[in-house]
Design an enzyme around this catalytic site. Structure first.
Site, short mmCIF file in Angstrom:
data_model
loop_
_atom_site.label_atom_id
_atom_site.label_comp_id
_atom_site.label_asym_id
_atom_site.label_seq_id
_atom_site.Cartn_x
_atom_site.Cartn_y
_atom_site.Cartn_z
N SER A 122 46.13 40.85 34.40
CA SER A 122 45.61 42.18 33.96
C SER A 122 46.83 42.94 33.29
O SER A 122 46.65 43.36 31.98
CB SER A 122 45.05 42.98 34.88
OG SER A 122 43.95 42.49 35.41
N THR A 169 41.68 45.05 42.73
CA THR A 169 41.42 43.66 43.15
C THR A 169 41.58 43.50 44.53
O THR A 169 41.68 44.33 45.55
CB THR A 169 42.36 42.61 42.14
OG1 THR A 169 41.75 41.35 42.35
CG2 THR A 169 43.74 42.49 42.50
N LYS A 189 38.48 46.34 46.95
CA LYS A 189 37.53 46.73 46.06
C LYS A 189 36.39 47.83 46.90
O LYS A 189 36.01 48.87 46.46
CB LYS A 189 36.57 45.81 45.18
CG LYS A 189 37.32 45.02 44.27
CD LYS A 189 36.60 44.09 43.57
CE LYS A 189 37.57 43.31 42.54
NZ LYS A 189 36.76 42.36 41.74
N ASN A 231 36.33 48.24 40.93
CA ASN A 231 37.20 47.58 40.40
C ASN A 231 37.94 48.04 39.31
O ASN A 231 39.01 47.77 38.94
CB ASN A 231 36.80 46.23 39.92
CG ASN A 231 36.09 46.28 38.53
OD1 ASN A 231 35.44 47.17 38.25
ND2 ASN A 231 36.42 45.53 37.50
N ASP A 262 32.77 44.65 36.94
CA ASP A 262 32.84 43.04 36.72
C ASP A 262 31.41 42.48 36.29
O ASP A 262 31.71 41.43 35.37
CB ASP A 262 32.94 42.70 38.04
CG ASP A 262 34.50 42.80 38.75
OD1 ASP A 262 35.19 42.47 37.99
OD2 ASP A 262 34.65 42.86 40.07
N GLY A 264 26.28 33.10 45.32
CA GLY A 264 27.04 34.10 46.08
C GLY A 264 26.17 35.51 46.04
O GLY A 264 25.40 35.78 45.33
N ALA A 290 31.59 40.57 43.80
CA ALA A 290 31.49 39.90 42.25
C ALA A 290 30.07 39.56 42.05
O ALA A 290 29.48 39.92 40.92
CB ALA A 290 32.17 38.88 42.19
N GLY A 342 35.79 31.44 33.98
CA GLY A 342 35.76 32.95 34.19
C GLY A 342 36.85 33.80 33.42
O GLY A 342 36.78 35.17 33.84
P1 NDP Z 1 33.80 38.12 48.15
O1 NDP Z 1 34.72 37.64 49.34
O2 NDP Z 1 33.23 39.38 48.39
O3 NDP Z 1 32.40 37.15 48.30
C1 NDP Z 1 32.46 35.54 48.26
C2 NDP Z 1 31.24 34.97 48.38
O4 NDP Z 1 31.53 33.72 48.26
C3 NDP Z 1 30.33 35.26 49.31
O5 NDP Z 1 29.06 35.21 48.73
C4 NDP Z 1 30.55 34.10 50.39
O6 NDP Z 1 29.23 33.78 50.86
C5 NDP Z 1 30.69 32.92 49.26
N1 NDP Z 1 31.61 31.82 50.01
C6 NDP Z 1 32.83 31.69 50.42
N2 NDP Z 1 33.15 30.70 50.72
C7 NDP Z 1 32.07 29.76 50.78
C8 NDP Z 1 31.62 28.56 51.23
N3 NDP Z 1 32.60 27.76 51.69
N4 NDP Z 1 30.24 28.09 50.84
C9 NDP Z 1 29.35 28.91 50.49
N5 NDP Z 1 29.70 30.22 50.16
C10 NDP Z 1 30.94 30.67 50.29
O7 NDP Z 1 34.57 37.63 46.84
P2 NDP Z 1 34.37 38.36 45.64
O8 NDP Z 1 32.88 38.51 45.39
O9 NDP Z 1 35.19 39.13 45.11
O10 NDP Z 1 34.61 36.93 44.39
C11 NDP Z 1 33.89 35.96 44.46
C12 NDP Z 1 34.44 34.91 43.31
O11 NDP Z 1 34.43 35.76 42.04
C13 NDP Z 1 35.93 34.56 43.45
O12 NDP Z 1 36.00 33.11 43.30
C14 NDP Z 1 36.77 35.35 42.40
O13 NDP Z 1 37.80 34.58 42.01
C15 NDP Z 1 35.68 35.46 41.53
N6 NDP Z 1 35.84 36.77 40.51
C16 NDP Z 1 36.08 36.62 39.36
C17 NDP Z 1 36.30 37.60 38.38
C18 NDP Z 1 36.75 37.42 37.00
O14 NDP Z 1 37.25 38.43 36.49
N7 NDP Z 1 36.65 36.33 36.44
C19 NDP Z 1 36.45 38.94 38.93
C20 NDP Z 1 35.80 39.24 40.37
C21 NDP Z 1 35.87 37.96 41.02
P3 NDP Z 1 28.90 34.74 52.23
O15 NDP Z 1 28.42 36.01 52.20
O16 NDP Z 1 27.89 33.75 53.07
O17 NDP Z 1 30.08 34.57 53.14
#
Ligand code: NDP
Length: 283
Positions: free
Chosen positions: A22, A67, A71, A92, A109, A135, A139, A248
């Site tokens: 960023s 980040t 958040k 964010n 986001d 998911g 995000a 992304g």
């Molecule tokens: P969170 O921790 O809030 O959410 C994680 C999500 O991933 C949940 O839905 C969780 O499911 C799921 N998950 C994690 N591990 C597994 C697994 N082994 N199998 C299945 N589902 C899984 O994280 P964020 O929402 O903040 O981030 C999610 C993704 O988005 C990240 O990879 C991040 O890098 C990306 N991102 C990218 C951005 C960009 O600007 N490009 C900005 C923000 C995020 P459950 O609810 O069941 O635990």
């Protein structure tokens, strides 16, 4: 960049945050627009987050990106929450409220991802077929809210914790958004026009996954919110099925552009931001 006594300060807060791109992105736009401002990365220990926010507001730090893992806490600590923050429960982007000596919270986001789609794959809106979002974390919820606001296509959300997915579907639009299961993924992918990975599977190559994209529409767009690595196993799979795929990095540029607009009142050039990030990654 000339730093003076009146240079305004902006920052990204996280833990870890030293890897954040960023500062490169925001400083390139600050420079392009000739603003007397500087954007830095500030690591914060979890026990100090709210104290850090108070101190930054007291010191007139004008805007913050937030980040992981802060958040949700940023949303809770804000003076005012935007409608999107209230829905998503995470922020964010914080903007200084000088009168209140605190921050107002936004979440850019999801709209950032939509802005990226409009920029790199504008035909997503006219493609036939529903959208699948993998998911239901912070995000994903922001993406679901943005997609629901920008499109009337049907959306299927799939999450391990189904209650989490059902909650956001009910809050947004249960007529438009249905909840699916991982076991039935291939059925949910049938004829989909846009499939978005918003889980953390594949981030930094942890728990990579490679769905079979053959049931999707041949013109489908396969999107990964992850940009580290840029080419995930998920996107490799999309490539092997000859589907259009996007990483992304564009979402990172998109959410940053909208944050910049909140702070400076002008929308910076998204493509320039993406070029800056790509150049930084290959340097
Ligand atoms: P969170 O921790 O809030 O959410 C994680 C999500 O991933 C949940 O839905 C969780 O499911 C799921 N998950 C994690 N591990 C597994 C697994 N082994 N199998 C299945 N589902 C899984 O994280 P964020 O929402 O903040 O981030 C999610 C993704 O988005 C990240 O990879 C991040 O890098 C990306 N991102 C990218 C951005 C960009 O600007 N490009 C900005 C923000 C995020 P459950 O609810 O069941 O635990």
């Amino acid at each position: 960049m000339r730093i003076t006594g009146s240079t305004e300060l902006y920052a990204v807060l996280g833990n870890p945050v030293r890897h954040s791109m960023s500062p490169i992105l925001q400083n390139s736009w600050i420079q392009a627009h000739g603003f007397n401002a500087l954007y830095v990365a500030l690591p914060v220990e979890p026990e100090n987050f709210e104290t850090a926010l108070q101190g930054l507001a007291a010191s007139d730090v004008c805007g913050l990106n937030i980040t992981t893992p802060f958040k949700e806490r940023a949303a809770a600590a804000a003076l005012q929450q935007s409608d999107r923050v209230r829905l998503v429960g995470a922020a964010n982007c914080l903007t200084l409220d000088r009168a209140g000596r605190g921050y107002d919270a936004n979440n850019t986001d999801g709209d950032g991802l939509v802005a990226d789609l409009d920029s790199r794959a504008a035909h997503w809106r006219s493609l036939e077929g529903h959208i699948v979002v993998l998911g239901a974390g912070g995000a994903a919820r922001s993406i679901l809210a943005a997609l629901s606001a920008h499109s009337d296509k049907g959306i299927c959300v799939i999450n391990r914790d189904q209650a989490r997915a059902q909650k956001i579907a009910d809050q947004l639009n249960p007529q438009q958004i249905r909840v699916g299961t991982w076991q039935d993924l291939s059925q949910h992918l049938a004829n989909a026009s846009l499939v978005i990975n918003a889980t953390s599977q594949g981030l930094n190559n942890h728990s990579p996954f490679s769905p079979d994209f053959s049931p999707t529409h041949p013109d489908a767009i396969i999107y990964d919110t992850i940009y580290s690595p840029r080419m995930t196993a998920y996107l490799e799979s999309a490539k092997s099925y000859k589907r259009r795929y996007l990483d992304g990095l564009g979402m990172l540029a998109g959410q940053g552009a909208l944050a910049f607009q909140h702070w400076f009142g002008v929308l910076p050039n998204l493509q320039d931001g993406l070029n800056t990030l790509e150049k930084a990654l290959t340097a």
